[in-house]
Design an enzyme around this catalytic site. Structure first.
Site, PDB file in Angstrom:
ATOM      1  N   SER A 243       0.834  -1.327  -0.078  1.00 19.29           N
ATOM      2  CA  SER A 243      -0.070   0.139  -0.021  1.00 19.29           C
ATOM      3  C   SER A 243       0.970   1.329  -0.068  1.00 19.29           C
ATOM      4  O   SER A 243       0.352   2.359  -0.293  1.00 19.29           O
ATOM      5  CB  SER A 243      -0.921  -0.178   1.228  1.00 19.29           C
ATOM      6  OG  SER A 243      -0.263  -0.314   2.527  1.00 19.29           O
TER       7      SER A 243
ATOM      8  N   ASP B  38       5.519  -7.171   2.529  1.00 19.43           N
ATOM      9  CA  ASP B  38       4.811  -7.465   1.368  1.00 19.43           C
ATOM     10  C   ASP B  38       5.658  -7.697   0.155  1.00 19.43           C
ATOM     11  O   ASP B  38       6.598  -7.133  -0.084  1.00 19.43           O
ATOM     12  CB  ASP B  38       3.760  -6.403   1.006  1.00 19.43           C
ATOM     13  CG  ASP B  38       2.407  -6.566   1.254  1.00 19.43           C
ATOM     14  OD1 ASP B  38       1.961  -7.819   1.374  1.00 19.43           O
ATOM     15  OD2 ASP B  38       1.537  -5.624   1.079  1.00 19.43           O
TER      16      ASP B  38
ATOM     17  N   LYS C 233       4.602 -11.542   3.206  1.00 17.52           N
ATOM     18  CA  LYS C 233       3.408 -11.528   2.963  1.00 17.52           C
ATOM     19  C   LYS C 233       2.929 -11.712   1.389  1.00 17.52           C
ATOM     20  O   LYS C 233       3.715 -10.897   0.829  1.00 17.52           O
ATOM     21  CB  LYS C 233       2.309 -10.317   3.447  1.00 17.52           C
ATOM     22  CG  LYS C 233       0.844 -10.760   3.294  1.00 17.52           C
ATOM     23  CD  LYS C 233      -0.097  -9.555   4.085  1.00 17.52           C
ATOM     24  CE  LYS C 233      -0.168  -8.197   3.579  1.00 17.52           C
ATOM     25  NZ  LYS C 233      -0.596  -8.247   2.115  1.00 17.52           N
TER      26      LYS C 233
ATOM     27  N   GLU D 230      -9.365  -9.539   3.618  1.00 19.37           N
ATOM     28  CA  GLU D 230      -9.808  -8.002   3.028  1.00 19.37           C
ATOM     29  C   GLU D 230     -10.976  -7.875   2.431  1.00 19.37           C
ATOM     30  O   GLU D 230     -11.100  -8.614   1.566  1.00 19.37           O
ATOM     31  CB  GLU D 230      -8.613  -7.595   2.197  1.00 19.37           C
ATOM     32  CG  GLU D 230      -8.881  -5.879   1.976  1.00 19.37           C
ATOM     33  CD  GLU D 230      -7.475  -5.395   1.273  1.00 19.37           C
ATOM     34  OE1 GLU D 230      -6.468  -5.819   1.421  1.00 19.37           O
ATOM     35  OE2 GLU D 230      -7.920  -4.134   0.843  1.00 19.37           O
TER      36      GLU D 230
HETATM   37  O1  KIV Z   1      -0.501  -3.480   1.593  1.00 17.50           O
HETATM   38  C1  KIV Z   1      -1.014  -3.322   2.559  1.00 17.50           C
HETATM   39  O2  KIV Z   1      -1.171  -2.449   3.346  1.00 17.50           O
HETATM   40  C2  KIV Z   1      -1.994  -4.487   2.862  1.00 17.50           C
HETATM   41  C3  KIV Z   1      -2.989  -4.251   4.048  1.00 17.50           C
HETATM   42  C4  KIV Z   1      -3.876  -3.572   3.727  1.00 17.50           C
HETATM   43  C5  KIV Z   1      -3.129  -5.703   4.559  1.00 17.50           C
HETATM   44  O3  KIV Z   1      -1.953  -5.569   2.178  1.00 17.50           O
END
Ligand code: KIV
Length: 371
Positions: A98, A136, A166, A236
């Site tokens: 994000s 991520d 993630k 989500e």
């Molecule tokens: O990228 C992100 O911030 C996310 C969250 C919204 C879970 O994946």
């Protein structure tokens, strides 16, 4: 340096790099951040405290989940946001892609690169010593093959200083990716429901699980990711009923965002929960599920407007914020040098400032500092 030697020893006992960091809640330069997969009693570094007051590991999350205590997750992208999360006692710090949107200003999460994510990860790892750090995997860095997925995950730990990664989605190839990354020794958080990296096939940022087939798919993919070895799952933008069913069906904790209260924990994006972006356009596109726990954007706007006004009017910087002084002797010497250089105007300007400052500081006019 002793600290460097300690770090080298710690590196020798693990294939991952570690960061020496100053604990934001203490002035002691003592906290060496260990990754969650560093054994509790490190052989060469001596025993290290592993309580959740010191640092959060997968074990602490499991214990919390078992006790039915909600897990708190917030995104962070840089050193200051990481320090704030650490000080607030947040369990998990997610360096989310994000960042592409809330930090870099893109309309989707797709453009952010692995190198950009690694810069965010390293800054966060320097700022947060206590939370579990999850990075991520950005779009385009893990979809092609299991090897690509493992290589990217390894970089997020080795170069980004994260504890876990993630990845998004529950298609068979993603389940395989999760499995091989776990087999490589890296903890994986899954992410199902609305997966923003799949915006192209989802046709936009659309909630998932709103009909029977889609709801069943959410639960099925969640189960498949659990079987692949994920330690936790983000759910989500799914109805609360679907999130409750998935949470009940799984042994691992679910972390909801726009998924209602029946998850094992919650995650929000830092900028959203703080109300950072208060421009009417951003207010319009802030997700419906997001509660703004503050209106930090308003505070920032006011501070910047006040600053602009004070600079424009000349009231900033005043005497309180002009701390650097010359002795009277040095002022005299400086004025003489300026005159010798033929800079009479500059000398007069400097002399006028000294006079003005003296008047402000001792209105009676003693001791001007200029002869
Ligand atoms: O990228 C992100 O911030 C996310 C969250 C919204 C879970 O994946």
């Amino acid at each position: 340096m002793a600290l460097n030697r300690a770090l080298l020893r710690l590196r020798a006992s693990t294939s991952f790099s570690v960061n020496a960091t100053r604990s934001p809640t203490s002035s002691l330069f003592s906290a060496i951040r260990c990754l969650s997969n560093v054994p509790e009693n490190t052989v060469y570094g001596g025993p290290r405290p592993q309580t959740s007051a010191e640092r959060v590991t997968l074990n602490h999350l499991r214990q919390k989940h078992r006790r039915g205590e909600p897990i708190t997750v917030v995104t962070a992208y840089d050193y200051p946001s990481a320090v704030h999360l650490d000080m607030a006692g947040i369990d998990v710090c997610l360096v989310g892609d994000s960042a592409a949107m809330v930090v870099h200003g893109h309309d989707t999460t797709l453009p952010i690169t692995l190198d950009e994510m690694l810069v965010h990860c390293r800054a966060v790892a320097r700022g947060a010593t206590r939370p579990l750090l999850v990075g991520d995997l950005p779009f385009g860095t893990y979809e092609s093959s299991a090897n690509q997925a493992v290589d990217t995950a390894v970089r997020v730990l080795k170069e980004g200083g994260m504890d876990a990664i993630k990845l998004e989605g529950g298609a068979p190839s993603r389940v395989t990716a999760a499995k091989v990354i776990v087999e490589a020794g890296i903890a994986v958080m899954g992410h199902v429901g609305l997966t923003p990296q799949a915006i192209s096939v989802l046709g936009g940022f659309r909630p998932q699980g709103k009909n029977i087939a889609s709801a069943v798919k959410v639960v099925e993919t969640a189960l498949a990711l659990q079987e692949a070895g994920c330690f936790s799952l983000v759910l989500e933008c799914v109805p609360a009923t679907v999130a409750a069913a998935a949470t009940s069906a799984l042994r691992i904790p679910t972390i909801g965002i726009g998924a209602g209260p029946f998850c094992s924990g919650q995650v929000l994006v830092y900028h959203d929960l703080l109300g950072m972006l208060q421009h009417p356009h951003h207010a319009k596109v802030t997700p419906k599920f997001c509660k703004q726990f503050a209106h930090v954007g308003d505070v920032i706007n006011k501070a910047l407007t006040d600053y602009k006004e004070e600079v424009t009017s000349g009231s900033f910087p005043g005497p309180d914020h002009s701390p650097y002084k010359m002795s009277a002797a040095d002022v005299n010497g400086f004025l003489n040098e300026l005159q010798k250089m033929g800079l009479d105007k500059a000398a007069s300007a400097a002399a006028a400032v000294v006079e003005k400052t003296e008047k402000l500081e001792s209105p009676e006019g003693e001791n001007s500092g200029i002869n």
